[in-house]
Design a protein around this motif. Structure first.
Motif, short mmCIF file in Angstrom:
data_model
loop_
_atom_site.label_atom_id
_atom_site.label_comp_id
_atom_site.label_asym_id
_atom_site.label_seq_id
_atom_site.Cartn_x
_atom_site.Cartn_y
_atom_site.Cartn_z
N ASN A 499 1.57 -0.56 -3.04
CA ASN A 499 0.55 -1.07 -2.12
C ASN A 499 1.05 -0.99 -0.68
OD1 ASN A 499 -1.41 -1.61 -3.98
ND2 ASN A 499 -0.90 -3.79 -4.22
N LEU A 555 -7.70 0.92 -8.46
CA LEU A 555 -8.45 0.28 -9.54
C LEU A 555 -8.64 -1.21 -9.28
CD1 LEU A 555 -6.79 1.94 -12.62
CD2 LEU A 555 -9.17 2.17 -11.92
N GLY A 558 -3.82 -3.88 -9.95
CA GLY A 558 -2.38 -4.04 -9.70
C GLY A 558 -1.99 -5.46 -9.38
P1 ADP Z 1 -5.36 -1.34 -5.64
O1 ADP Z 1 -4.02 -1.10 -5.02
O2 ADP Z 1 -5.66 -0.43 -6.75
O3 ADP Z 1 -6.46 -1.39 -4.63
P2 ADP Z 1 -4.30 -3.95 -5.94
O4 ADP Z 1 -4.65 -5.12 -6.81
O5 ADP Z 1 -2.91 -3.52 -6.04
O6 ADP Z 1 -5.33 -2.80 -6.26
O7 ADP Z 1 -4.56 -4.37 -4.44
C1 ADP Z 1 -5.77 -4.97 -4.14
C2 ADP Z 1 -6.06 -4.82 -2.66
O8 ADP Z 1 -5.18 -5.63 -1.89
C3 ADP Z 1 -5.94 -3.51 -2.09
O9 ADP Z 1 -7.09 -2.71 -2.27
C4 ADP Z 1 -5.72 -3.79 -0.60
O10 ADP Z 1 -6.92 -3.96 0.08
C5 ADP Z 1 -4.97 -5.09 -0.62
N1 ADP Z 1 -3.57 -4.93 -0.41
C6 ADP Z 1 -2.59 -4.94 -1.34
N2 ADP Z 1 -1.39 -4.79 -0.75
C7 ADP Z 1 -1.59 -4.65 0.58
C8 ADP Z 1 -0.74 -4.45 1.73
N3 ADP Z 1 0.59 -4.34 1.61
N4 ADP Z 1 -1.32 -4.37 2.95
C9 ADP Z 1 -2.65 -4.50 3.07
N5 ADP Z 1 -3.53 -4.67 2.04
C10 ADP Z 1 -2.99 -4.76 0.80
#
Ligand code: ADP
Length: 600
Positions: A499, A555, A558
């Motif tokens: 992420n 998706l 995560g």
């Molecule tokens: P995905 O990565 O498939 O979108 P996740 O559950 O891992 O699903 O993350 C959900 C959402 O959280 C992401 O779509 C993003 O908008 C936000 N996110 C996660 N990590 C970060 C980060 N390090 N910086 C900014 N936004 C983040």
């Protein structure tokens, strides 16, 4: 509304009928009471007055009887015959005076055969000698040898007199007569004590004596006056009052009906009437009627209250029934509504269960998809990681072949060393990847968090390199042991790093830092200098399927899976934005006091 109005009208009509009935019954009862009590009271009056009449009639009879007997006895005396024959007036007057005084007769007369007076008892002092009475009938009867009797009407308001005459027998037959005059005033005086009117009527219907002075000498026909009674009591003549002879007194006594009771005096041929005042009976009757009326009112009132109470009871019953009906209908409708709501709820529950089922299926599909996606990413990364050294190996092998063919074997040695180094690297990657081949069990065991971080870095390194993102790792000197599952913890860290790599992609000076600190618990932070998490979605990022990434890239599973894994190991995962920009993910786990490094 109309029904109630009709009912009320019907009630009013019923009430009028009841009142009319009550009035009619009350009238009938009062009338019957009047009739019956009048009969009783008049009967009582009759009984009492008959006794009084017997006494009064007896008084008259005994008064006249005395003179009826006295007159013949006097006529039979020889001295009287002698005196008449001799025409001795002096002696005659003396005898007459004695006889009159002794018998209380008004006058005693001695008459000769021609009816001329021979002697007479003296009048009271100061009165002139009375004229000889006209007693033709009585004298004639006396001279015929019978007891002569005659009524002498009173003069100028005086009472009538009664005359007895008896023949005086001499040697040559009847030579004269003795006449005794009795004033009926005596009997009138005796009757005056009676409260009731008393009249003595001769055979011709003439009143010869009465304690009502005005009636003297009147002719009385009681049968003429029966009508009076009828009028007073509102009854037809000849009804029950026939047994009571009710008359209006002669000369009128204010129209009041009098009860006439008669007694015959056969010797005299007279009839004595007692006229009793019926006022008392009337008053008693009126009282009885009044009492009956009051009783009727009380009974009517009682009946009315009973009817009212019954009416109220009926009304109450009716309203109770209406209320019960209303309630029943309401219960029915409520039951219907509830049944409907129940059915809806059952449907909804069914739908929810269905949705839950669908969700679970979709979730499973998505997990599967996520697994496949991760597998794809990993395959891509691995193929990249393996292809690169393989290409290098291939190039070095070819070069080594050429050099050996040229006879420069020593030079080929370098190429072979590089090939060996490449193979070693590939072996290292393969060794690290072995951890993923283990099944992610739910069992918890001591895990080295440092090793978890290293393996995670190994996995994301190719992507970091590709994107030109430096990965900075800050960790303590000693190893950090936590309780959990290594593979799953690696999954969490890989996810956080992936992420972060996504977030810093396109940033001018991208940087990712992994910070491992040891306090009461173990804290692992993944910091980046990307755009950070928008405040609006901060609360949603841990929700399953929440993603801000374009379709096909993310998706949204995560973080939710990472969150669940950390919580499964009694830890917590918190996201925030760094003041200097970028996002910060902070994972904390309880520290395990483990002496040795976790076994792989
Ligand atoms: P995905 O990565 O498939 O979108 P996740 O559950 O891992 O699903 O993350 C959900 C959402 O959280 C992401 O779509 C993003 O908008 C936000 N996110 C996660 N990590 C970060 C980060 N390090 N910086 C900014 N936004 C983040």
């Amino acid at each position: 509304m109309t029904q109630r109005f009709m009912r009320r009208r019907r009630g009013a009509r019923q009430r009028i009928v009841v009142v009319a009935g009550l009035v009619l019954v009350a009238g009938l009862v009062v009338w019957l009471t009047g009739v019956a009590s009048l009969r009783v009271f008049l009967g009582d009056l009759k009984t009492r007055k008959e006794a009084a009449l017997a006494v009064q009639a007896g008084a008259l009879e005994s008064l006249l009887d005395k003179y009826r007997l006295m007159t013949p006895l006097l006529a039979r005396r020889p001295d009287i015959a002698r005196m008449i024959e001799a025409g001795d007036r002096v002696e005659g007057d003396r005898i007459a005076a004695v006889a009159a005084a002794m018998s209380s007769a008004r006058e005693v007369w001695f008459l000769d055969a021609a009816g001329a007076p021979v002697a007479v008892s003296p009048p009271p002092d100061g009165f002139p000698a009375p004229a000889p009475p006209d007693i033709t009938d009585a004298f004639r009867a006396a001279m015929a040898g019978q007891l002569g009797r005659e009524v002498l009407p009173g003069r100028a308001g005086d009472a009538d007199s009664y005359v007895f005459a008896s023949g005086v027998r001499g040697d040559r037959g009847l030579i004269g007569a003795v006449a005794v005059r009795v004033s009926l005033e005596d009997i009138e005086r005796a009757w005056a004590l009676s409260l009731d009117a008393l009249v003595a009527i001769d055979s011709a219907g003439r009143i010869v004596a009465s304690n009502v002075h005005d009636w003297r000498g009147l002719t009385y026909r009681p049968t003429d006056d029966r009508r009076t009674a009828s009028l007073l009591f509102g009854l037809e003549p000849g009804t029950f009052i026939r047994q009571f002879l009710l008359v209006r007194g002669p000369g009128d006594q204010g129209g009041r009906p009098l009860m006439a009771l008669g007694a015959d005096l056969p010797i005299l041929g007279w009839r004595v009437y007692l006229l009793a005042d019926t006022a008392e009976a009337e008053t008693q009757t009126a009282n009885a009627m009044l009492i009956a009326f009051l009783v009727c009112i009380i009974a009517g009132g009682f009946l009315w209250s009973v009817i009212e109470r019954q009416d109220a009871m009926v009304r109450r019953l009716r309203s109770d029934r209406a209320a019960a009906l209303w309630l029943e209908r309401r219960v029915h409708s409520r039951t219907r509504e509830l049944t409907r709501a129940n059915a809806l709820l059952a449907d909804e529950v069914q739908e929810r269960l269905q949705a839950e089922d669908d969700l679970r299926r979709t979730q499973a599909d998505l997990v599967q998809a996520a697994k496949l996606a991760t597998l794809g990413q990993m395959s891509a990364a691995l193929s990249h990681e393996f292809n690169q050294p393989l290409a290098v190996i291939s190039t070095h092998a070819e070069n080594a072949g050429l050099l050996i063919a040229r006879g420069q074997a020593d030079k080929a040695h370098d190429n072979l060393n590089r090939i060996t180094a490449m193979v070693q690297r590939m072996a290292e990657i393969a060794r690290t990847l072995k951890g993923f081949t283990r099944r992610a069990g739910t069992d918890v065991q001591p895990v080295s968090l440092c090793q978890v971080v290293e393996e995670a870095l190994l996995l994301v390194m190719p992507q970091a390199k590709r994107n030109g993102v430096p990965l900075k790792v800050v960790k303590p000197e000693q190893d950090v042991i936590v309780a959990g599952g290594r593979i799953r913890l690696e999954q969490v860290v890989v996810n956080l790093l992936t992420n972060a790599l996504d977030a810093v992609a396109g940033q001018p000076d991208p940087m990712i830092e992994i910070r491992l600190t040891l306090a009461d618990e173990v804290i692992l932070e993944v910091l980046d200098n990307g755009p950070g998490i928008p405040e609006a979605v901060m609360d949603q990022i841990f929700d399953p399927f929440f993603t801000t990434k374009p379709v096909g890239e993310g998706l949204g599973l995560g973080l939710s899976i990472a969150y669940k894994i950390v919580h499964d190991f009694s830890g917590s995962l918190v996201a925030s934005n760094r003041p200097e920009g970028g996002a910060s993910f902070r994972m904390s786990l309880p520290l395990v006091e483990a002496a040795s490094r976790a076994a792989e």
